[in-house]
Design a protein around this motif. Sequence first.
Motif, short mmCIF file in Angstrom:
data_model
loop_
_atom_site.label_atom_id
_atom_site.label_comp_id
_atom_site.label_asym_id
_atom_site.label_seq_id
_atom_site.Cartn_x
_atom_site.Cartn_y
_atom_site.Cartn_z
N UNK A 658 0.84 -1.20 0.00
CA UNK A 658 0.00 0.00 0.00
C UNK A 658 0.87 1.25 0.00
N UNK A 659 1.92 1.26 0.85
CA UNK A 659 2.82 2.42 0.92
C UNK A 659 3.56 2.60 -0.40
N UNK A 660 3.94 1.50 -1.05
CA UNK A 660 4.68 1.57 -2.32
C UNK A 660 3.85 2.31 -3.37
N UNK A 661 2.56 1.93 -3.49
CA UNK A 661 1.68 2.59 -4.48
C UNK A 661 1.43 4.04 -4.09
N UNK A 662 1.27 4.29 -2.77
CA UNK A 662 1.03 5.65 -2.31
C UNK A 662 2.21 6.56 -2.68
N UNK A 663 3.43 6.06 -2.47
CA UNK A 663 4.63 6.84 -2.83
C UNK A 663 4.65 7.11 -4.33
N UNK A 664 4.33 6.08 -5.12
CA UNK A 664 4.35 6.24 -6.58
C UNK A 664 3.34 7.28 -7.04
N UNK A 665 2.13 7.26 -6.48
CA UNK A 665 1.10 8.22 -6.89
C UNK A 665 1.45 9.64 -6.46
N UNK A 666 2.00 9.78 -5.24
CA UNK A 666 2.32 11.11 -4.73
C UNK A 666 3.45 11.77 -5.51
N UNK A 667 4.32 10.95 -6.12
CA UNK A 667 5.49 11.49 -6.82
C UNK A 667 5.35 11.40 -8.34
N UNK A 668 4.15 11.06 -8.82
CA UNK A 668 3.88 11.06 -10.27
C UNK A 668 2.77 12.06 -10.56
N UNK A 669 2.65 12.40 -11.83
CA UNK A 669 1.60 13.34 -12.24
C UNK A 669 0.24 12.65 -12.31
N UNK A 670 -0.81 13.45 -12.41
CA UNK A 670 -2.18 12.92 -12.46
C UNK A 670 -2.39 12.04 -13.69
N UNK A 671 -1.76 12.40 -14.84
CA UNK A 671 -1.97 11.64 -16.07
C UNK A 671 -1.10 10.39 -16.16
N UNK A 672 -0.11 10.24 -15.27
CA UNK A 672 0.74 9.05 -15.28
C UNK A 672 -0.05 7.84 -14.75
N UNK A 673 0.37 6.64 -15.14
CA UNK A 673 -0.36 5.42 -14.80
C UNK A 673 0.47 4.58 -13.84
N UNK A 674 -0.13 4.22 -12.69
CA UNK A 674 0.50 3.34 -11.71
C UNK A 674 -0.30 2.05 -11.68
N UNK A 675 0.37 0.92 -11.97
CA UNK A 675 -0.33 -0.37 -12.10
C UNK A 675 0.37 -1.43 -11.26
#
Length: 760
Positions: A658-675
């Motif tokens: 959960x923390x891994x995805x949270x870090x990825x979303x917080x440090x990427x732009x809104x249009x970037x894709x986290x999967x």
Amino acid sequence: MRERLKKNKLLSYILILICVTTFLALALYDFSAILIKNEQKRGIEDIKNLSRKNCQIIENEIQQYFVVLEKDAVALKEEDITAERCTEFLSRMEELPGMDFTRFGIADKNGQAQMSTGESIQVQDQSFFRQAMSGNRYITDSKENEEFQAIVAVPVTGADDSVKGVLFGELPINSMMLLESLREREDVEGESGIKAICLTNTDGTYLLKHGGEKREKSIEDTLRSLKFDEENTNITDKSQVLQGMENGEEMMFSVLNISRNEIVMLTPVENSSWYLYEAVNREVIEREVKYYQKDMLFLTVKILILFIGLIAVYVYYNVKERKKIQTLYRELSMNEEIYRIVAERSNLCIFTFDGIEKKIYFMNEKYKEFGLPGQCIELSWLLKEMEKNNLSAMHRVVRVAESVYDYVPEIERELFVKIQGKNRFLRVRLVNLFDKQKLVSPHSIGMLEDITQKKENQMMMKREQDFRKSLLSDCMGYLEVNITEDRVIENSFDSGTSDQMRGTFTQLIAFYVSKKVLPEYKEDVLLRMSRQAIQECFETGIYDTVLEYQTQEADGNVYWIACNIRVKKSEDQKELIAYLVYRNIDKRKKQQMKLEKEATYDTLTGAFKRQPAKERIQKKMQESLPQGCCHAFLLLDMDNFKKLNDTLGHMCGDQALINFVKIAKENCRRQDIVCRLGGDEFIIFLESTVEDAVEKKIQSLQEKFRVTYEKDGKSVTVSASIGVVMIYDNTRSFEELYALADKALYRVKTSKKGTYCFAD
């Protein structure tokens, strides 16, 4: 000779009556036997239901002890189960007023229990501990100083809702008063027939007992002096009973000896190792069956008397009716000429049908309107002509003609035929006449009527009713609007007090949208509900449209609405009529949105699932890149994830994901894709970026992904290894990008974890 025939006929009737009466008596006897058997089954079923209800009462009594412990177990949710904390907590519980428990205990997940009396015991092998650690509330028994004790146990959960221990309490079973409510509810040895009510454990030992022999201490003692009734039960010895109790089965069996004939019901008590034992005197059921047999005997006699009486009445009225028919026949013969005169002046086509010669004679000139060749026609010719055009109508005419031979007094049918090139609906009615011997008369009187106009009006009305019914089903309101004149014909929302609700259609929609519709939907609703939009849809062949949007009531309640718009021409084809039906679809819409979300996002981390992410990446790949920009495809693997799970537990592993995805979303732009691909493997797709920024972003992410987790003095550090593919055009597929990134990631994992590598 005639007298002898009458006498023989009378004897035949008497013989038939005797045979029918005998048959009826035998049938009633069989019916009585079936009902008595069903009554016995019902009595058995009543005993089962009584035992289940009594068992439910005991379960409700036990419930209060579970509730007491569960309230205290909640207080342990944030506490560590240590000897010092347990002693302090148990001392507080001892001070609470109104407690029936003699002592309490708290056991950790290894079964080491701290008691309120100060001692420490091991309960790992106890059934109540195993059940509670499985997340179940449970009650069992133990014996101390010749007195049975009840042990009530509930699970203690931690902050993550996993079971971390067991809270249990002990009290004398006699103090629980479990059988007192049953004694008040059922009078033992009274009309209910209950001989004994006992509470027993799975070993068959009586924990509580009311009624029965005092010397009997267990089910085995009770059954030792009894014989199983093998004719009425499948259980034939006490070993089957004890085995069934070990398996937790509900059982019923019949036992007897010289002084006892009982039905025994054993019902398991939920969330416990206990059974409710009830012994019912079988004579209660037999007594009810005897009453039933007596009632059925009286009923059979009454039915036979009634049947014989009905036969006598039938014979009387049959003779009387025969005389009436003879008189009627004479009257019909006298009035035949009168009917002919009336037929000539009737608007119906009147005819007679000769059932012997099978000819039809028309009594007025109306037959010409139906395209018939003459005043007398053969039935066979008419059927051949109808067979050419309408086979169904021909069969109906045949049925009308055959009614003469079926002794049907009157028959009526509707026909659909083609006459002189036009479709016509006809109604034919035939009244059959019989002579005094009840033989078919040479003539039957019939009427033929053209009901085409009436039928068309009925069908038009039915279509309109069906249309309105289907349109208005499940609706919360509707509008009927004349689009041509901008006029509201009918408005189910009109309260009779608002001028805006009584204006033109355009004004009404504008008022409705301004007051009800949420801002993000207002423009679309105004456009699609406008007169021009509705008229354009009709002109392009779109007669039904659906518009979904959200509205808000005065109390702030927001819900989804579906507006079905159906358009048609008016009856004179000059004006355009629209029906707007409003339905509340809030529940269905929210369920649909929930399912779409579950199909798109990973339930644990909130990242995209593989397939939705693949579709979005492929779509972005098809779009043209801005000048000087590129995409970046990052394949990430969490380092030391297995070690984290093995060392600190899966709950800690889930939190790391959960923390891994949270870090990825917080440090990427809104249009970037986290999967999240699965397990500890992830994809980050950086859209429309510049090449220099990619490496800086990767270094920043790796620094933040390096996290140390600690628990119980142990620690594990996780990081991220990354394979990177730079994308400058749309020539590669998702699978090709994944394969290249996977190769780059493999080089990282085999050389130095926690770093990154660009694909060749």
